[in-house]
Design a protein around this motif. Structure first.
Motif, PDB file in Angstrom:
ATOM      1  N   TRP A 351      -5.242  -6.000  -5.577  1.00 39.97           N
ATOM      2  CA  TRP A 351      -3.950  -6.069  -4.898  1.00 39.97           C
ATOM      3  C   TRP A 351      -2.857  -5.462  -5.780  1.00 39.97           C
ATOM      4  N   ASN A 352      -2.879  -5.797  -7.050  1.00 39.22           N
ATOM      5  CA  ASN A 352      -1.858  -5.269  -7.962  1.00 39.22           C
ATOM      6  C   ASN A 352      -1.926  -3.747  -8.053  1.00 39.22           C
ATOM      7  N   SER A 353      -3.152  -3.213  -8.085  1.00 37.02           N
ATOM      8  CA  SER A 353      -3.322  -1.759  -8.209  1.00 37.02           C
ATOM      9  C   SER A 353      -2.797  -1.028  -6.982  1.00 37.02           C
ATOM     10  N   ILE A 354      -3.099  -1.541  -5.776  1.00 37.27           N
ATOM     11  CA  ILE A 354      -2.664  -0.837  -4.572  1.00 37.27           C
ATOM     12  C   ILE A 354      -1.155  -0.959  -4.390  1.00 37.27           C
ATOM     13  N   SER A 356       1.015  -1.246  -6.886  1.00 38.90           N
ATOM     14  CA  SER A 356       1.564  -0.325  -7.891  1.00 38.90           C
ATOM     15  C   SER A 356       1.424   1.119  -7.442  1.00 38.90           C
ATOM     16  N   GLY A 357       0.309   1.425  -6.784  1.00 37.03           N
ATOM     17  CA  GLY A 357       0.088   2.778  -6.301  1.00 37.03           C
ATOM     18  C   GLY A 357       1.128   3.194  -5.280  1.00 37.03           C
ATOM     19  N   PHE A 358       1.379   2.341  -4.311  1.00 33.61           N
ATOM     20  CA  PHE A 358       2.405   2.651  -3.312  1.00 33.61           C
ATOM     21  C   PHE A 358       3.780   2.752  -3.964  1.00 33.61           C
ATOM     22  N   ALA A 359       4.031   1.893  -4.949  1.00 25.19           N
ATOM     23  CA  ALA A 359       5.327   1.924  -5.634  1.00 25.19           C
ATOM     24  C   ALA A 359       5.522   3.250  -6.353  1.00 25.19           C
ATOM     25  N   SER A 360       4.486   3.704  -7.079  1.00 27.92           N
ATOM     26  CA  SER A 360       4.618   4.942  -7.849  1.00 27.92           C
ATOM     27  C   SER A 360       4.753   6.164  -6.960  1.00 27.92           C
ATOM     28  N   HIS A 361       4.317   6.060  -5.707  1.00 29.04           N
ATOM     29  CA  HIS A 361       4.446   7.167  -4.763  1.00 29.04           C
ATOM     30  C   HIS A 361       5.726   7.078  -3.932  1.00 29.04           C
ATOM     31  N   GLY A 362       6.557   6.081  -4.235  1.00 28.08           N
ATOM     32  CA  GLY A 362       7.831   5.961  -3.534  1.00 28.08           C
ATOM     33  C   GLY A 362       7.762   5.237  -2.213  1.00 28.08           C
ATOM     34  N   PHE A 363       6.615   4.631  -1.899  1.00 19.65           N
ATOM     35  CA  PHE A 363       6.468   3.907  -0.638  1.00 19.65           C
ATOM     36  C   PHE A 363       6.778   2.425  -0.859  1.00 19.65           C
ATOM     37  N   GLY A 364       8.058   2.152  -1.111  1.00 24.87           N
ATOM     38  CA  GLY A 364       8.452   0.785  -1.424  1.00 24.87           C
ATOM     39  C   GLY A 364       8.248  -0.179  -0.285  1.00 24.87           C
ATOM     40  N   ARG A 365       8.587   0.240   0.924  1.00 17.76           N
ATOM     41  CA  ARG A 365       8.445  -0.671   2.077  1.00 17.76           C
ATOM     42  C   ARG A 365       6.975  -0.938   2.391  1.00 17.76           C
ATOM     43  N   GLU A 366       6.135   0.098   2.241  1.00 18.76           N
ATOM     44  CA  GLU A 366       4.698  -0.109   2.456  1.00 18.76           C
ATOM     45  C   GLU A 366       4.140  -1.077   1.408  1.00 18.76           C
ATOM     46  N   ALA A 367       4.625  -0.966   0.167  1.00 17.98           N
ATOM     47  CA  ALA A 367       4.201  -1.895  -0.887  1.00 17.98           C
ATOM     48  C   ALA A 367       4.601  -3.319  -0.524  1.00 17.98           C
ATOM     49  N   CYS A 368       5.797  -3.473   0.039  1.00 13.78           N
ATOM     50  CA  CYS A 368       6.255  -4.805   0.448  1.00 13.78           C
ATOM     51  C   CYS A 368       5.391  -5.358   1.587  1.00 13.78           C
ATOM     52  N   CYS A 369       4.952  -4.475   2.485  1.00 19.56           N
ATOM     53  CA  CYS A 369       4.068  -4.921   3.575  1.00 19.56           C
ATOM     54  C   CYS A 369       2.739  -5.434   3.029  1.00 19.56           C
ATOM     55  N   VAL A 388       5.575  -7.835 -11.129  1.00 23.37           N
ATOM     56  CA  VAL A 388       6.055  -6.629 -11.799  1.00 23.37           C
ATOM     57  C   VAL A 388       5.870  -5.425 -10.880  1.00 23.37           C
ATOM     58  N   ALA A 389       4.706  -5.341 -10.227  1.00 23.09           N
ATOM     59  CA  ALA A 389       4.405  -4.210  -9.353  1.00 23.09           C
ATOM     60  C   ALA A 389       5.348  -4.153  -8.156  1.00 23.09           C
ATOM     61  N   ILE A 390       5.562  -5.293  -7.498  1.00 17.36           N
ATOM     62  CA  ILE A 390       6.380  -5.285  -6.284  1.00 17.36           C
ATOM     63  C   ILE A 390       7.859  -5.114  -6.614  1.00 17.36           C
ATOM     64  N   LEU A 391       8.323  -5.660  -7.719  1.00 21.98           N
ATOM     65  CA  LEU A 391       9.715  -5.450  -8.125  1.00 21.98           C
ATOM     66  C   LEU A 391       9.947  -3.994  -8.497  1.00 21.98           C
ATOM     67  N   ASN A 392       8.957  -3.388  -9.121  1.00 23.22           N
ATOM     68  CA  ASN A 392       9.045  -1.964  -9.445  1.00 23.22           C
ATOM     69  C   ASN A 392       9.109  -1.122  -8.173  1.00 23.22           C
ATOM     70  N   GLU A 402      15.797  -7.040  -1.025  1.00 25.15           N
ATOM     71  CA  GLU A 402      14.397  -7.486  -0.997  1.00 25.15           C
ATOM     72  C   GLU A 402      13.915  -7.844  -2.401  1.00 25.15           C
ATOM     73  N   GLY A 403      14.302  -7.020  -3.381  1.00 25.07           N
ATOM     74  CA  GLY A 403      13.893  -7.300  -4.754  1.00 25.07           C
ATOM     75  C   GLY A 403      14.463  -8.595  -5.283  1.00 25.07           C
ATOM     76  N   LYS A 404      15.735  -8.843  -4.993  1.00 19.81           N
ATOM     77  CA  LYS A 404      16.360 -10.090  -5.448  1.00 19.81           C
ATOM     78  C   LYS A 404      15.710 -11.294  -4.786  1.00 19.81           C
ATOM     79  N   LEU A 405      15.342 -11.148  -3.501  1.00 24.10           N
ATOM     80  CA  LEU A 405      14.679 -12.247  -2.793  1.00 24.10           C
ATOM     81  C   LEU A 405      13.300 -12.529  -3.391  1.00 24.10           C
ATOM     82  N   ILE A 406      12.557 -11.461  -3.706  1.00 23.41           N
ATOM     83  CA  ILE A 406      11.221 -11.630  -4.294  1.00 23.41           C
ATOM     84  C   ILE A 406      11.327 -12.261  -5.677  1.00 23.41           C
TER      85      ILE A 406
END
Length: 577
Positions: A351-354, A356-369, A388-392, A402-406
């Motif tokens: 879960w952490n890897s996927i 982080s992967g979406f985060a590094s590709h700029g897909f922040g909302r998909e990472a949140c999903c 760390v991954a989802i805040l990133n 969303e980040g502050k809520l998380i």
């Protein structure tokens, strides 16, 4: 559904303190664990229909099975039924089952049974007892049994040494080692491993050099000791001296290089291993994938994945997470998601890897999903790495609310105490959004001491949002915290250059020269036709086509200038390499 519920693992009883059992209190055998089956172990219906030898055979098979508790349950039921007379073949199997279950209390009860039935002096029973107590950290009990025995051999002494080593009592282990009249290669290797594991590598090497004979396991043990403590050069020298090398040897080297962030060397060692016709195993694959991920060598990553499929390797949570991480860092987020969705059991690392992967590709909302699915549709709880991954992800996507809520949810719902990495993500999140005062307030109100990275992150945000007044204040703070940090001086000089404050910029450059501070050079890698090319920023190029590459860079810079592109003042052209 992206997640599946992992099977719950049975927790083994923890070892407890106690003394050797006496005959008193052993008349009634009590088994304190609830049976996993309705009544009896999986065995013939009529317990009295088989002979002692047949029951010993069944008990031994149970003790070697995936569920060794059934051997103890069967023994219990045989005692209740009556007519069964345990022998010196029965108890070693029962003690092995206790050892595999980490059942020290059950093991003591079985020990009591051996005393009651007059078999405590049998050599096979004594060996099994010594191994039980040694493996479960009761080495004093194991030693007493050894000294009471008359025909115990070197194997039992090795078990005692191993028990002391695993418990961190190297002095006691060494006393047993030095007192041994006869030692074999296992004896020496266990002591070498003990010293190496506990950071006393020099003593480990002295023992290793004194060994009258060595096998591959001995060499691998010493190699592993060097690598685990970052002594890469010593490991390389030892590796080159080795004659026969097995898959463990190569894996130790690859893993050691990866852990030391020598990713190119790790990949080169893997390729050399393949040229030596040594087939990698699952551990080798998991060790080399992070190196491939950091280098971004997709060609090698796909070859490794194809090899995994060809050999029919089981893609568990660990290997699956490594594959997801590799594809993510190599720019193939779709392939990463495909591997992730095929995992039958998704470990937290997957879960952490996927995410982080979406985060590094700029897909922040998909990472949140995916983060939401993890929380709601799986039994996996987010851990500190997950946050760390989802805040990133929120930071890169600009999802401030969303980040502050998380972050609030992490602390108040999941009871995860934020560390400096979580605060770093929040500072970066607020800094990117231009909320610089809020970011500074967060740093100043942290319950833990802020590190240099937090202040440098905020300083970088000040440059982006051109708040040069705050930048000047933070530069003063950082200069006191880390007067020898070359990266800070380069960043501060860039900030003041962009602000047009050339006096301040020159001041920081002069301080760097006066203090003889050098900025650590950055490296980049490029894969072309399966070959990894390495480049150093600001340093002499040792690439065989270095002159041609630099010439092309100059031509591109000139072409961009002719098109009206103006380089930022914060860019130090001296660092072009």
């Amino acid at each position: 559904m992206l997640a599946t519920s992992p099977q719950q693992q049975r927790s083994a009883p923890a070892p407890t303190c106690g003394t050797l059992p006496s005959q008193r209190g052993t008349d009634i055998f009590k088994f304190r664990q609830q049976p996993r089956i309705n009544s009896k172990p999986h065995a013939p219906v009529r317990l009295s229909s088989s002979s002692n030898g047949e029951w010993d055979f069944i008990i031994r098979n149970y003790s070697n099975s995936a569920d060794p508790v059934n051997s103890i349950l069967l023994y219990y039921h045989l005692l209740v039924e009556g007519g069964f007379l345990p022998t010196h073949f029965t108890f070693p199997s029962l003690l092995k089952a206790c050892r595999r279950l980490s059942g020290i209390i059950e093991g003591r009860q079985i020990h009591g049974q051996t005393i009651k039935r007059g078999l405590a002096g049998d050599i096979f029973v004594q060996r099994a007892l010594i191994r039980l107590y040694s493996k479960l950290g009761k080495c004093e009990d194991a030693s007493r049994i050894f000294h009471r025995g008359t025909k115990l051999d070197i194997v039992s002494q090795n078990d005692i040494i191993s028990g002391y080593v695993n418990g961190g009592d190297l002095d006691s282990a060494r006393m047993v080692f030095d007192a041994m009249v006869e030692k074999n290669v296992v004896t020496w290797t266990v002591m070498v491993d003990g010293y190496a594991k506990h950071g006393r590598v020099d003593i480990a090497r002295e023992l290793f050099d004194e060994m009258p004979e060595r096998n591959t396991f001995s060499w691998n043990t010493m190699l592993s000791g060097y690598m685990k403590h970052g002594q890469v050069l010593e490991a390389q020298k030892l590796f080159e001296r080795m004659g026969q090398k097995d898959v463990v040897t190569w894996t130790v080297m690859i893993s050691g290089y990866t852990q030391s962030c020598l990713f190119k060397e790790a990949l080169e060692m893997f390729l050399l291993m393949r040229s030596a016709s040594i087939e990698p195993n699952e551990v080798t694959i998991v060790s080399v994938l992070p190196a491939i991920a950091h280098l971004g060598t997709l060609t090698h990553g796909k070859w490794v994945h194809a090899f995994v499929k060809k050999k029919g390797m089981h893609v568990d949570g660990v290997l699956g997470s490594a594959l997801v991480d590799m594809y993510s860092k190599c720019g193939c987020i779709d392939d990463a998601l495909q591997v992730f969705n095929k995992l039958q059991r998704k470990e937290p690392s997957a879960w952490n890897s996927i995410i982080s992967g979406f985060a590094s590709h700029g897909f922040g909302r998909e990472a949140c999903c995916i983060f939401t699915i993890m929380k709601e549709e799986s039994s996996i709880h987010p851990n500190d790495i997950t946050f760390v991954a989802i805040l990133n992800a929120c930071s890169h996507a600009g999802l401030v609310d969303e980040g502050k809520l998380i972050f609030h949810e992490m602390i108040n719902v999941y009871k995860v105490n934020p560390n400096v990495r979580h605060y770093g993500c929040m500072v970066d999140l607020l800094g990117r959004a231009g909320r610089l005062k809020e970011a500074r307030q967060l740093i100043e109100e942290m319950p833990i001491e802020p590190n240099l990275v937090l202040w440098k992150t905020l300083l970088g945000a000040c440059r982006i949002h051109k708040d040069f007044v705050l930048a000047d204040e933070i530069a003063g703070i950082v200069a006191k915290l880390a007067p020898q940090d070359g990266g800070f001086y380069a960043l501060a000089a860039s900030v003041f250059a962009e602000a047009g404050q050339m006096d301040n910029m020159c001041s920081f450059r002069l301080q760097m020269n006066d203090l003889n501070i050098k900025k650590i050079a950055g490296y980049s890698w490029l894969e072309l036709d399966g070959v990894v090319h390495e480049f150093q920023v600001g340093g002499e190029s040792f690439h065989p086509q270095g002159k041609e590459i630099n010439s092309m860079v100059d031509k591109l810079a000139k072409a961009m200038w002719l098109e009206g592109y103006e380089a930022s003042k914060c860019i130090d052209t001296e660092d072009w390499g």
